[in-house]
Design a protein around this motif. Structure first.
Motif, PDB file in Angstrom:
ATOM      1  N   SER A  18     -25.600   8.372  41.243  1.00 30.39           N
ATOM      2  CA  SER A  18     -26.030   9.502  42.073  1.00 30.39           C
ATOM      3  C   SER A  18     -26.019   9.137  43.548  1.00 30.39           C
ATOM      4  CB  SER A  18     -27.436   9.948  41.677  1.00 30.39           C
ATOM      5  OG  SER A  18     -27.451  10.438  40.367  1.00 30.39           O
ATOM      6  N   ALA A  19     -26.444   7.931  43.868  1.00 34.88           N
ATOM      7  CA  ALA A  19     -26.522   7.493  45.260  1.00 34.88           C
ATOM      8  C   ALA A  19     -25.156   7.089  45.820  1.00 34.88           C
ATOM      9  CB  ALA A  19     -27.495   6.319  45.388  1.00 34.88           C
ATOM     10  N   GLY A  20     -24.367   6.367  45.020  1.00 43.83           N
ATOM     11  CA  GLY A  20     -23.111   5.822  45.526  1.00 43.83           C
ATOM     12  C   GLY A  20     -21.901   6.698  45.306  1.00 43.83           C
ATOM     13  N   GLY A  21     -22.007   7.698  44.471  1.00 43.32           N
ATOM     14  CA  GLY A  21     -20.869   8.560  44.178  1.00 43.32           C
ATOM     15  C   GLY A  21     -19.984   7.969  43.095  1.00 43.32           C
ATOM     16  N   LEU A  22     -19.596   8.777  42.149  1.00 38.41           N
ATOM     17  CA  LEU A  22     -18.780   8.336  41.022  1.00 38.41           C
ATOM     18  C   LEU A  22     -17.306   8.456  41.372  1.00 38.41           C
ATOM     19  CD1 LEU A  22     -18.689   7.462  38.031  1.00 38.41           C
ATOM     20  CD2 LEU A  22     -18.643   9.889  37.453  1.00 38.41           C
ATOM     21  N   GLU A  23     -16.589   7.355  41.281  1.00 36.05           N
ATOM     22  CA  GLU A  23     -15.145   7.384  41.506  1.00 36.05           C
ATOM     23  C   GLU A  23     -14.381   7.514  40.189  1.00 36.05           C
ATOM     24  OE1 GLU A  23     -11.719   4.430  43.213  1.00 36.05           O
ATOM     25  OE2 GLU A  23     -13.638   4.496  44.273  1.00 36.05           O
ATOM     26  N   GLU A  24     -14.823   6.749  39.165  1.00 35.98           N
ATOM     27  CA  GLU A  24     -14.077   6.743  37.910  1.00 35.98           C
ATOM     28  C   GLU A  24     -14.961   6.271  36.759  1.00 35.98           C
ATOM     29  OE1 GLU A  24      -9.875   5.012  37.438  1.00 35.98           O
ATOM     30  OE2 GLU A  24     -11.193   3.385  36.809  1.00 35.98           O
ATOM     31  N   ILE A  25     -14.775   6.871  35.598  1.00 38.61           N
ATOM     32  CA  ILE A  25     -15.364   6.368  34.361  1.00 38.61           C
ATOM     33  C   ILE A  25     -14.205   5.914  33.490  1.00 38.61           C
ATOM     34  CG2 ILE A  25     -16.625   6.906  32.255  1.00 38.61           C
ATOM     35  CD1 ILE A  25     -18.260   8.880  33.752  1.00 38.61           C
ATOM     36  N   ARG A  26     -14.268   4.675  33.054  1.00 39.03           N
ATOM     37  CA  ARG A  26     -13.202   4.120  32.215  1.00 39.03           C
ATOM     38  C   ARG A  26     -13.785   3.707  30.879  1.00 39.03           C
ATOM     39  NH1 ARG A  26      -9.307  -0.415  34.563  1.00 39.03           N
ATOM     40  NH2 ARG A  26      -8.725   1.400  35.775  1.00 39.03           N
ATOM     41  N   ILE A  27     -13.113   4.107  29.805  1.00 37.72           N
ATOM     42  CA  ILE A  27     -13.478   3.683  28.456  1.00 37.72           C
ATOM     43  C   ILE A  27     -12.338   2.807  27.964  1.00 37.72           C
ATOM     44  CG2 ILE A  27     -13.986   4.439  26.111  1.00 37.72           C
ATOM     45  CD1 ILE A  27     -15.070   7.030  27.402  1.00 37.72           C
ATOM     46  N   THR A  28     -12.664   1.570  27.639  1.00 35.11           N
ATOM     47  CA  THR A  28     -11.666   0.585  27.266  1.00 35.11           C
ATOM     48  C   THR A  28     -11.838   0.185  25.814  1.00 35.11           C
ATOM     49  OG1 THR A  28     -11.785  -0.272  29.518  1.00 35.11           O
ATOM     50  CG2 THR A  28     -10.682  -1.652  27.901  1.00 35.11           C
ATOM     51  N   LYS A  29     -10.718   0.132  25.103  1.00 34.47           N
ATOM     52  CA  LYS A  29     -10.741  -0.311  23.710  1.00 34.47           C
ATOM     53  C   LYS A  29     -10.640  -1.826  23.685  1.00 34.47           C
ATOM     54  CE  LYS A  29      -8.465   0.355  19.286  1.00 34.47           C
ATOM     55  NZ  LYS A  29      -7.398   1.073  18.580  1.00 34.47           N
ATOM     56  N   LEU A  30     -11.620  -2.476  23.056  1.00 35.28           N
ATOM     57  CA  LEU A  30     -11.620  -3.937  22.942  1.00 35.28           C
ATOM     58  C   LEU A  30     -10.946  -4.395  21.653  1.00 35.28           C
ATOM     59  CD1 LEU A  30     -15.258  -4.731  24.061  1.00 35.28           C
ATOM     60  CD2 LEU A  30     -13.183  -4.786  25.433  1.00 35.28           C
ATOM     61  N   ALA A  31     -11.277  -3.730  20.578  1.00 34.72           N
ATOM     62  CA  ALA A  31     -10.739  -4.057  19.251  1.00 34.72           C
ATOM     63  C   ALA A  31     -10.811  -2.775  18.429  1.00 34.72           C
ATOM     64  CB  ALA A  31     -11.548  -5.169  18.602  1.00 34.72           C
ATOM     65  N   GLU A  32     -10.423  -2.889  17.174  1.00 36.06           N
ATOM     66  CA  GLU A  32     -10.511  -1.729  16.291  1.00 36.06           C
ATOM     67  C   GLU A  32     -11.968  -1.281  16.195  1.00 36.06           C
ATOM     68  OE1 GLU A  32      -8.783   1.212  14.184  1.00 36.06           O
ATOM     69  OE2 GLU A  32      -7.718  -0.459  15.102  1.00 36.06           O
ATOM     70  N   HIS A  33     -12.238  -0.040  16.562  1.00 35.07           N
ATOM     71  CA  HIS A  33     -13.584   0.551  16.526  1.00 35.07           C
ATOM     72  C   HIS A  33     -14.553  -0.117  17.491  1.00 35.07           C
ATOM     73  CE1 HIS A  33     -12.243   2.904  13.138  1.00 35.07           C
ATOM     74  NE2 HIS A  33     -11.927   1.799  12.489  1.00 35.07           N
ATOM     75  N   GLU A  34     -14.070  -0.611  18.627  1.00 36.37           N
ATOM     76  CA  GLU A  34     -14.945  -1.164  19.669  1.00 36.37           C
ATOM     77  C   GLU A  34     -14.477  -0.675  21.035  1.00 36.37           C
ATOM     78  OE1 GLU A  34     -15.361  -5.362  19.631  1.00 36.37           O
ATOM     79  OE2 GLU A  34     -16.435  -5.388  17.742  1.00 36.37           O
ATOM     80  N   PHE A  35     -15.351   0.083  21.689  1.00 37.69           N
ATOM     81  CA  PHE A  35     -15.054   0.629  22.999  1.00 37.69           C
ATOM     82  C   PHE A  35     -16.216   0.314  23.934  1.00 37.69           C
ATOM     83  CE2 PHE A  35     -12.974   3.239  19.844  1.00 37.69           C
ATOM     84  CZ  PHE A  35     -11.699   3.403  20.357  1.00 37.69           C
ATOM     85  N   VAL A  36     -15.919   0.099  25.217  1.00 35.83           N
ATOM     86  CA  VAL A  36     -16.952  -0.090  26.238  1.00 35.83           C
ATOM     87  C   VAL A  36     -16.701   0.911  27.355  1.00 35.83           C
ATOM     88  CG1 VAL A  36     -17.435  -2.512  25.760  1.00 35.83           C
ATOM     89  CG2 VAL A  36     -15.664  -1.920  27.394  1.00 35.83           C
ATOM     90  N   MET A  37     -17.777   1.279  28.049  1.00 40.76           N
ATOM     91  CA  MET A  37     -17.671   2.219  29.155  1.00 40.76           C
ATOM     92  C   MET A  37     -18.049   1.514  30.452  1.00 40.76           C
ATOM     93  SD  MET A  37     -19.617   5.837  30.020  1.00 40.76           S
ATOM     94  CE  MET A  37     -20.478   5.733  28.513  1.00 40.76           C
ATOM     95  N   SER A  38     -17.235   1.731  31.476  1.00 42.86           N
ATOM     96  CA  SER A  38     -17.541   1.188  32.795  1.00 42.86           C
ATOM     97  C   SER A  38     -17.395   2.295  33.823  1.00 42.86           C
ATOM     98  CB  SER A  38     -16.615   0.022  33.140  1.00 42.86           C
ATOM     99  OG  SER A  38     -15.281   0.460  33.237  1.00 42.86           O
ATOM    100  N   VAL A  39     -18.126   2.157  34.906  1.00 49.93           N
ATOM    101  CA  VAL A  39     -18.034   3.110  36.007  1.00 49.93           C
ATOM    102  C   VAL A  39     -17.659   2.363  37.274  1.00 49.93           C
ATOM    103  CG1 VAL A  39     -19.693   4.723  35.029  1.00 49.93           C
ATOM    104  CG2 VAL A  39     -20.489   2.983  36.584  1.00 49.93           C
ATOM    105  N   LYS A  40     -16.984   3.059  38.146  1.00 48.76           N
ATOM    106  CA  LYS A  40     -16.646   2.519  39.455  1.00 48.76           C
ATOM    107  C   LYS A  40     -17.236   3.464  40.485  1.00 48.76           C
ATOM    108  CE  LYS A  40     -12.864   0.801  42.199  1.00 48.76           C
ATOM    109  NZ  LYS A  40     -11.410   0.689  42.317  1.00 48.76           N
ATOM    110  N   LEU A  41     -18.058   2.909  41.358  1.00 51.74           N
ATOM    111  CA  LEU A  41     -18.681   3.710  42.398  1.00 51.74           C
ATOM    112  C   LEU A  41     -17.768   3.790  43.611  1.00 51.74           C
ATOM    113  CD1 LEU A  41     -22.270   2.182  42.246  1.00 51.74           C
ATOM    114  CD2 LEU A  41     -21.411   4.186  41.057  1.00 51.74           C
ATOM    115  N   GLN A  42     -17.913   4.833  44.384  1.00 50.01           N
ATOM    116  CA  GLN A  42     -17.111   4.982  45.591  1.00 50.01           C
ATOM    117  C   GLN A  42     -17.481   3.938  46.643  1.00 50.01           C
ATOM    118  OE1 GLN A  42     -17.729   9.051  46.729  1.00 50.01           O
ATOM    119  NE2 GLN A  42     -16.286   9.826  45.211  1.00 50.01           N
ATOM    120  N   THR A  43     -18.700   3.412  46.574  1.00 50.08           N
ATOM    121  CA  THR A  43     -19.166   2.476  47.595  1.00 50.08           C
ATOM    122  C   THR A  43     -18.972   1.010  47.219  1.00 50.08           C
ATOM    123  OG1 THR A  43     -21.393   2.580  46.652  1.00 50.08           O
ATOM    124  CG2 THR A  43     -20.891   4.086  48.451  1.00 50.08           C
TER     125      THR A  43
END
Length: 85
Positions: A18-43
């Motif tokens: 909320s403070a830094g602004g959202l640039e991107e949300i990325r969901i990455t597949k690590l293995a079969e049935h394993e995903f992680v979510m990361s965010v990148k802030l504009q700042t």
């Protein structure tokens, strides 16, 4: 996952987005049935991974991509996601 990755709990990540602004949300597949979510802030240049509730220094693992998208929608109100398979 590398140890150098930065993780944050929901309570910290949502106000940071909320403070830094959202640039991107990325969901990455690590293995079969394993995903992680990361965010990148504009700042900031680095990505911040959504952490588990019990282990705040480990990324939260999702078993299905639609669940990860639902959490991103609920937490950040995002409508677009970058999914890396």
């Amino acid at each position: 996952m590398k140890k150098t990755e930065q993780c944050a709990k929901e309570e910290v990540l949502v106000p940071a987005v909320s403070a830094g602004g959202l640039e991107e949300i990325r969901i990455t597949k690590l293995a079969e049935h394993e995903f992680v979510m990361s965010v990148k802030l504009q700042t900031k240049r680095e990505r911040i991974y959504l952490s588990t509730r019990r282990h705040p220094h480990q990324p939260r693992i999702f078993k299905r991509v639609d669940v990860a998208i639902g959490v991103g929608l609920k937490l950040f109100g995002a409508k677009r996601f970058l999914v890396v398979l």
